[in-house]
Structure formats: C-alpha cells, structure tokens
Scaffold this active site. Structure first.
Site, mmCIF file in Angstrom:
data_model
loop_
_atom_site.group_PDB
_atom_site.id
_atom_site.type_symbol
_atom_site.label_atom_id
_atom_site.label_comp_id
_atom_site.label_asym_id
_atom_site.label_seq_id
_atom_site.Cartn_x
_atom_site.Cartn_y
_atom_site.Cartn_z
ATOM 1 N N SER A 138 -9.655 1.675 2.805
ATOM 2 C CA SER A 138 -8.799 2.454 1.931
ATOM 3 C C SER A 138 -7.754 1.620 1.179
ATOM 4 O O SER A 138 -7.154 2.127 0.240
ATOM 5 C CB SER A 138 -8.069 3.529 2.746
ATOM 6 O OG SER A 138 -7.216 2.922 3.698
ATOM 7 N N LYS B 177 0.867 -1.187 0.000
ATOM 8 C CA LYS B 177 0.000 0.000 0.000
ATOM 9 C C LYS B 177 0.902 1.234 0.000
ATOM 10 O O LYS B 177 1.950 1.234 0.678
ATOM 11 C CB LYS B 177 -0.879 -0.048 1.250
ATOM 12 C CG LYS B 177 -1.958 1.017 1.311
ATOM 13 C CD LYS B 177 -2.829 0.805 2.545
ATOM 14 C CE LYS B 177 -3.944 1.817 2.665
ATOM 15 N NZ LYS B 177 -4.801 1.584 3.844
ATOM 16 N N SER C 269 -9.794 -0.735 6.883
ATOM 17 C CA SER C 269 -9.199 -0.540 5.550
ATOM 18 C C SER C 269 -8.538 -1.752 4.930
ATOM 19 O O SER C 269 -8.245 -1.734 3.740
ATOM 20 C CB SER C 269 -8.190 0.598 5.591
ATOM 21 O OG SER C 269 -8.868 1.808 5.438
#
Ligand code: GLN
Length: 490
Positions: free
Chosen positions: A153, A78, A177
């Site tokens: 996210s 990420k 997330s």
C-alpha cells in the site's frame, strides 16, 4: 547537477561542506514534484511553504555546525502517519479532512533531526491493498510503465523515491506494504522487526502486524533513516527496549561465510519465470561473494500464511476501525435521523469497497461460533510459522526469496479478483506474521519492469540484512537505474 537525484548521504555530504544549501535542495525537489507528479500521482498533499521554511531553519542549523545526517534532507511521509497541522487522510474519504493535533513519534524524531517535509504520499485506503488502486482519491502509477500498478500500500512513498520527488520516504508494512512497492519501483524498502520502531501516531490497521520503515534510494540511506526512527518509545507499549546499534556500521561489503537459506515454499506455483531467473542469478551472485547457500531450506507452514493473514489482519482491522463512527473524528453523515442511522451512513459513505470487505471478513471471523474455527486457528498457524522461522534462524543468518512472485501487473487486471490481488503478498506477509525483519533490494528487470530480492532476518537482525543487502547492491548497482519518467523536466 540535478540535486533531486541525490541520495541522503550524497546530499548530507554537500550540505556539510556548504556546497549546496537545504533551500536549494528543497527547491530542486519541489521543482521535480511539479514536473513529474502529474504523470505518476504519488502525493496527496504537497507542503511546499512548510518545506522551504524548514529548509531555511536547517540551513541555519548547518551554519551553526549542529547538523546530523538528516538535517535539511527532504522526505515524504505515507499519509497514514500523523503530522501535526498537516492533513492525514489515509487516502480515505473517512479522514479526508482530518488534521491531527500531534505528530507520530517517527515524525517527531525526524523533525528533531531537521528533516524537511515535502508532503504526504498516497496509499491504498487505510493501507489495505497491494496496488494503490484502493486509494479513495486517485491512482498512483508505476514510473517504469504508467499502465502498471505502483504496488501497495505504500505506492505513493515508493514512487516518490523512484522519481526523485523526494530523497527518502517512510512507509508502513502490515503484510508487505513497504517491500512490495519498493520491489515494483526499484527502490530499497526495509520492514524492521515488530516493535523496533514506535507505531505511536501510525493510524492502526492490524496492530500485531503493523510496522513503520524506510523507503530509500540505496541501502546506506536505509541504515541512516533507521538510526533515527528506531528505538523504544514509552508511548508504544509494543516497542522494544533493546539498545540501538549504529546501523551504518553494518555497511560492510563482506558476506564471506554467511549462511543463507533459500526456502522452497517461497517459490510458489504461478511465479513468473523471469522473476525466478533473476532471483536465481542473485543467489548465485551471493554465493560467488562467499555466502554459504542452502537451496533446500524449508518452512512448510508458510503455505498457510496467506490464509492466516487474511483472518488475523481483517479481525484486527475490524476492531481498530470501529472508532470511525462519525462521533469523535473524521467524516460524519450530516443527514441521519438516529445514532444508528448516523453510524450506518457514516461508514457506508466514508469507507471504500476493500475496507468494507475486510471489516466484514473480520467481524464475521470474530463473531460467536466462528471465533474458534477462524481466528483461533489462524493464531495457531501463526505460532507454527513463528517456530519454523526460529528453527531456520538456528541454521541460517538470513533467508533469501523473491519479494513478489511477479513484476508489476497492469492497472485494473486484479481488481475484480481479490484473491489474485492478495497473492501479490504471498512472499512478504509471512514475515509480518512472524514479526521478523526483511528488506527488499533492486535485483534486475524483466521486460523493463523491476524485480526485488527479499532478505529475511531473525528478530533484531536488521544489521545482518543491511550488510548482505549492501554487499549485493555494491556488486550489482541495479538501484542506480532510473525510470525515464523521472527525467522529464519543465
Ligand atoms: N497488501 C496487504 C494487505 O492488503 C498488505 C498491506 C500492508 O502491508 N499494509 O493487507
């Protein structure tokens, strides 16, 4: 054989037997990125040359007989995990050109095992969001229906795993997330106990809630990644000193006699009936496999979880993001007349609307006169929620809930209504408030869109979660279903 489709454990097996090389595996994955990423937009940066170089070095290591389960395995990170020499943007204009001088501890650990970095994956700006629509760069699409959101996210990491653009990914989870996008994309996502994995080098959002964890194609791989990334780190004072188990030894398909509670507060009003049906079917299956199910568990303060989260999270974010003042790093407005003007213009242009909303909420709730009414009250709710989880774990080995109240929603559908957007995390964020671990595993489909089953454990109860998740996965096989978009080839 399409090498990009392999799980970590399948690939590691072939690498060890020298039936494939890491270079072949990496080339297959990079080929898949080229074929598929234009349809789903999971990756912000692709590090193809670096990946091939790492793969060559991994092959030498394997030849020397010095391989570990992650040597030569392609993964994505990420884009809020610091990578030395590789742009780390947080999908924000503020950090669009930020190249960290150091690696996050988790990255350092993975590189130490000989992992191959395919690239950095898209997220909602600074990890604030549930749909990936708040990325400052572009929208990551759901591979099961590209008109739907990927979840957020960690949408980029989840989509990359689901479409075989990687064998695994690391994400971060502050309120859901990792688990929400895992659920929306039909992959496995684990949020470890707060402190189990070092957060050093994770760009901070809400420091008392943030945790790093794996997104993988199956539960076995989640255990493998945890074996590498978990553990104490002197650079993160919140990381736990407890000894590390071998997570892979939890992969036993047997849950006979395990006590599992179904807390009714997680079945909220407005939940999609199809999701409720799938979760009920999963619960019945766990019961059939020998678990002792209590369908009447209750954690009454959970109903205040969302409200408390949206005070605590923004308060901590307003403190953490104060560092983006245009002076030390990141975007800096070049056309300012004074220090204050520079700060204003930098923040005005560097941050997107959702980040600004959180910063304003947090600054307001922490300001003199409001602190007691909001922040302190939210902390009291946090204590209640923690105590109720503790009470529940006196009675149960784990709790089972849906990961999300609905299947993936349409792109744009919730953008004008932040509260609707925030509701996507209603089942996941209590877990962060309490600091306990939870895993989302694929649990079927409603109208062709994936449903995730969330299992919640006691602090450091990851092994129990992996065992239940593994047993469930072996009995169902939902994780083997792949979105059609992943089979496009060029
Ligand atoms: N969707 C939640 C939020 O926007 C959770 C985000 C996260 O876990 N990073 O705050």
């Amino acid at each position: 054989m399409d090498l990009c489709r392999l799980t970590i454990h399948e690939a590691a097996d072939l690498l060890k037997k020298r039936e494939v090389s890491s270079v072949e595996l990496t080339e297959a994955v990079l080929h898949q990125v080229e074929a598929v990423d234009g349809k789903v937009n999971a990756l912000v940066t692709v590090t193809a040359d670096l990946a091939l170089d790492q793969a060559r070095r991994a092959d030498e290591r394997i030849k020397r007989g010095d391989a570990t389960p992650l040597t030569g395995i392609p993964g994505v990170l990420k884009d809020n995990l610091c990578t030395r020499g590789i742009r780390t943007t947080c999908s924000s204009r503020m950090l669009a050109d930020f190249v960290p001088p150091y690696n996050a501890t988790v990255v350092e650990k993975l590189l130490g095992q000989g992992m191959v970095i395919i690239g950095k994956a898209n997220l909602d700006e600074f990890a604030m969001g549930s749909s990936n629509e708040h990325s400052a760069f572009f929208l990551t699409r759901n591979p099961w229906n590209t008109d739907c959101v990927a979840g957020g996210s960690s949408g980029g990491p989840a989509v990359a795993v689901a479409t075989d653009e990687t064998l695994f990914a690391l994400g971060s989870d502050t309120g859901g997330s990792i688990r929400l996008p895992a659920s929306f994309c039909n992959v496995v996502g684990l949020k470890p106990t707060y402190g189990r994995v070092s957060r050093y080098g994770l760009v901070a959002f809400a420091s008392s809630l943030d945790q790093i964890g794996p997104l993988t194609k199956d539960v076995t791989d989640a255990a493998t990644v945890m074996n590498v990334i978990a553990g104490h780190d002197e650079r993160d004072s919140t990381s736990l000193p407890h000894p590390l188990p071998d997570y892979s030894s939890s992969l036993v398909p047997d849950i006979k006699g395990m006590r599992i509670g179904v807390p009714r507060e997680f079945f909220v009003a407005g939940m999609q009936q199809g999701v409720v049906d799938q979760i009920n079917a999963a619960i019945a299956l766990l019961e059939g496999l020998g678990a002792v199910i209590d369908r009447d568990a209750s954690l009454p303060s959970i109903r205040y979880g969302l409200a408390a989260y949206y005070i605590i999270g923004p308060c901590e974010a307003s403190a953490n993001l104060a560092r983006y003042d245009g002076v030390k790093y990141g975007y800096s407005a070049p056309d300012a007349d004074s220090m204050w003007d520079a700060m204003e213009k930098t923040k005005e242009r560097g941050f997107g609307a959702e980040v600004k909303r959180r910063l304003m909420l947090g600054t307001y709730a922490l300001s003199a006169g409001y602190y007691d009414a909001y922040y302190l009250k939210a902390l009291k709710v946090r204590t209640l929620i923690r105590q109720e989880f503790e009470g529940a774990f006196d009675k149960y080995d784990a709790l089972v809930t849906p990961t999300s109240p609905t299947v993936p929603f349409k792109i744009g559908e919730r953008l004008d209504d932040p509260v609707q957007m925030y509701l996507a995390d209603v089942c996941t964020l209590p877990v962060n408030i309490a600091g306990v671990p939870a895993i989302s595993v694929p649990a079927g489909f409603v109208d062709g869109l994936p449903v995730g089953l969330q299992l919640i454990g006691k602090p450091l109860g990851e092994e129990t979660l992996l065992r239940i998740a593994f047993t469930y996965e072996q009995a169902t096989g939902w994780h083997r279903k792949k979105p059609a978009v992943a089979s496009i080839s060029i």
